[in-house]
Write a protein that holds these residues in place. Structure first.
Motif, short mmCIF file in Angstrom:
data_model
loop_
_atom_site.label_atom_id
_atom_site.label_comp_id
_atom_site.label_asym_id
_atom_site.label_seq_id
_atom_site.Cartn_x
_atom_site.Cartn_y
_atom_site.Cartn_z
N PRO A 1 123.70 88.72 85.72
CA PRO A 1 123.87 87.83 86.87
C PRO A 1 122.79 88.08 87.91
CG PRO A 1 125.44 89.63 86.97
CD PRO A 1 124.73 89.76 85.65
N THR A 2 122.66 87.14 88.82
CA THR A 2 121.70 87.31 89.91
C THR A 2 122.10 88.52 90.74
OG1 THR A 2 121.35 84.93 89.98
CG2 THR A 2 120.66 86.19 91.90
N ARG A 3 121.13 89.38 91.00
CA ARG A 3 121.40 90.58 91.77
C ARG A 3 120.18 90.89 92.63
NH1 ARG A 3 119.35 91.67 87.15
NH2 ARG A 3 118.09 93.49 86.70
N ILE A 4 120.40 91.69 93.66
CA ILE A 4 119.29 92.12 94.51
C ILE A 4 118.72 93.39 93.90
CG2 ILE A 4 118.66 93.00 96.77
CD1 ILE A 4 120.70 91.14 97.98
N SER A 5 117.46 93.33 93.50
CA SER A 5 116.83 94.52 92.93
C SER A 5 116.17 95.37 94.02
CB SER A 5 115.83 94.14 91.85
OG SER A 5 114.85 93.28 92.36
N LYS A 6 115.87 94.75 95.16
CA LYS A 6 115.28 95.50 96.28
C LYS A 6 115.67 94.80 97.58
CE LYS A 6 110.91 96.66 98.41
NZ LYS A 6 109.52 96.29 98.49
N ALA A 7 116.17 95.57 98.54
CA ALA A 7 116.48 95.03 99.86
C ALA A 7 116.21 96.11 100.89
CB ALA A 7 117.93 94.59 99.93
N GLU A 8 115.55 95.72 101.97
CA GLU A 8 115.18 96.69 103.00
C GLU A 8 115.27 96.02 104.37
OE1 GLU A 8 111.31 99.43 104.08
OE2 GLU A 8 111.02 97.54 103.00
N GLY B 1 116.73 89.85 91.09
CA GLY B 1 116.53 90.06 89.66
C GLY B 1 117.65 89.38 88.90
N GLY B 2 117.58 89.43 87.57
CA GLY B 2 118.61 88.83 86.73
C GLY B 2 118.37 87.35 86.52
N LEU C 1 116.60 80.61 102.72
CA LEU C 1 115.32 80.42 102.04
C LEU C 1 115.61 79.98 100.63
CD1 LEU C 1 112.19 80.95 101.97
CD2 LEU C 1 112.74 83.27 101.26
N TYR C 2 114.90 78.96 100.14
CA TYR C 2 115.10 78.46 98.78
C TYR C 2 114.30 79.31 97.80
CZ TYR C 2 115.63 75.13 94.98
OH TYR C 2 115.95 74.54 93.78
N LEU C 3 114.97 79.82 96.78
CA LEU C 3 114.31 80.64 95.76
C LEU C 3 114.54 80.05 94.38
CD1 LEU C 3 115.23 84.27 96.89
CD2 LEU C 3 113.15 82.99 97.37
N ASP C 4 113.57 80.28 93.49
CA ASP C 4 113.71 79.89 92.08
C ASP C 4 112.98 80.92 91.23
OD1 ASP C 4 111.02 79.29 92.44
OD2 ASP C 4 111.31 77.13 92.48
N ASN C 5 112.79 80.64 89.95
CA ASN C 5 112.17 81.62 89.05
C ASN C 5 110.71 81.91 89.38
OD1 ASN C 5 114.29 82.42 87.36
ND2 ASN C 5 114.16 80.49 86.23
N THR C 6 110.03 81.00 90.06
CA THR C 6 108.63 81.26 90.42
C THR C 6 108.53 82.09 91.70
OG1 THR C 6 108.50 79.18 91.64
CG2 THR C 6 107.83 79.14 89.32
N GLN C 7 109.51 82.00 92.57
CA GLN C 7 109.55 82.80 93.80
C GLN C 7 110.88 83.53 93.85
OE1 GLN C 7 109.13 80.64 97.46
NE2 GLN C 7 109.45 82.45 98.70
N ARG C 8 110.84 84.84 93.56
CA ARG C 8 112.06 85.65 93.50
C ARG C 8 112.22 86.58 94.69
NH1 ARG C 8 114.84 86.83 88.93
NH2 ARG C 8 114.51 85.37 87.24
#
Length: 124
Positions: free
Chosen positions: A35-42, A57-58, A81-88
């Motif tokens: 599933p969609t998950r946050i791989s990095k958050a700061e 990620g995911g 913010l709109y995100l897709d596979n090109t901007q993760r």
């Protein structure tokens, strides 16, 4: 005829029915869809601004990444913010000149993924 020999003779036809059960030695590959998950958050401070940097990620279906800013229990603002596979990845900024106990709630497609915190004390 002895009873044990007689039992052996009667069971002999059944022994032909014993066969080995063969299992596949190498199982087929498992198809995994994370599933969609946050791989990095700061959450960090840059001068008078608070900055949240996020990388997802995911499996990513195109949708909105949202942030809700808080200082203790007071909501300071919202952004998306709109995100897709090109901007993760994405970055959000909030002007907050005073030090405080800040947190940002991060959600994607309406699902809360993580809360990041920055606790400061004293003057800048």
């Amino acid at each position: 005829m002895r009873p044990s020999l007689l039992a052996l003779l009667l069971l002999t036809p059944l022994l032909g029915g014993c066969r080995y059960t063969f299992l596949p030695l190498i199982p087929p590959p498992v198809q995994v869809s994370l599933p969609t998950r946050i791989s990095k958050a700061e959450l960090r401070r840059e001068g008078d601004d608070l900055v949240v940097a996020i990388t997802l990620g995911g499996d990513l279906t195109p949708d909105y990444l949202s942030v809700v800013w808080y200082d203790a229990d007071t909501e300071l603002g919202r952004d998306s913010l709109y995100l897709d596979n090109t901007q993760r990845s994405g970055e959000f900024r909030l002007t907050a000149p005073k030090k405080g106990s800040y947190r940002a709630l991060l959600s994607y497609a309406g699902v809360l993924l993580r809360q990041v915190e920055l606790r400061e004390s004293g003057d800048l």
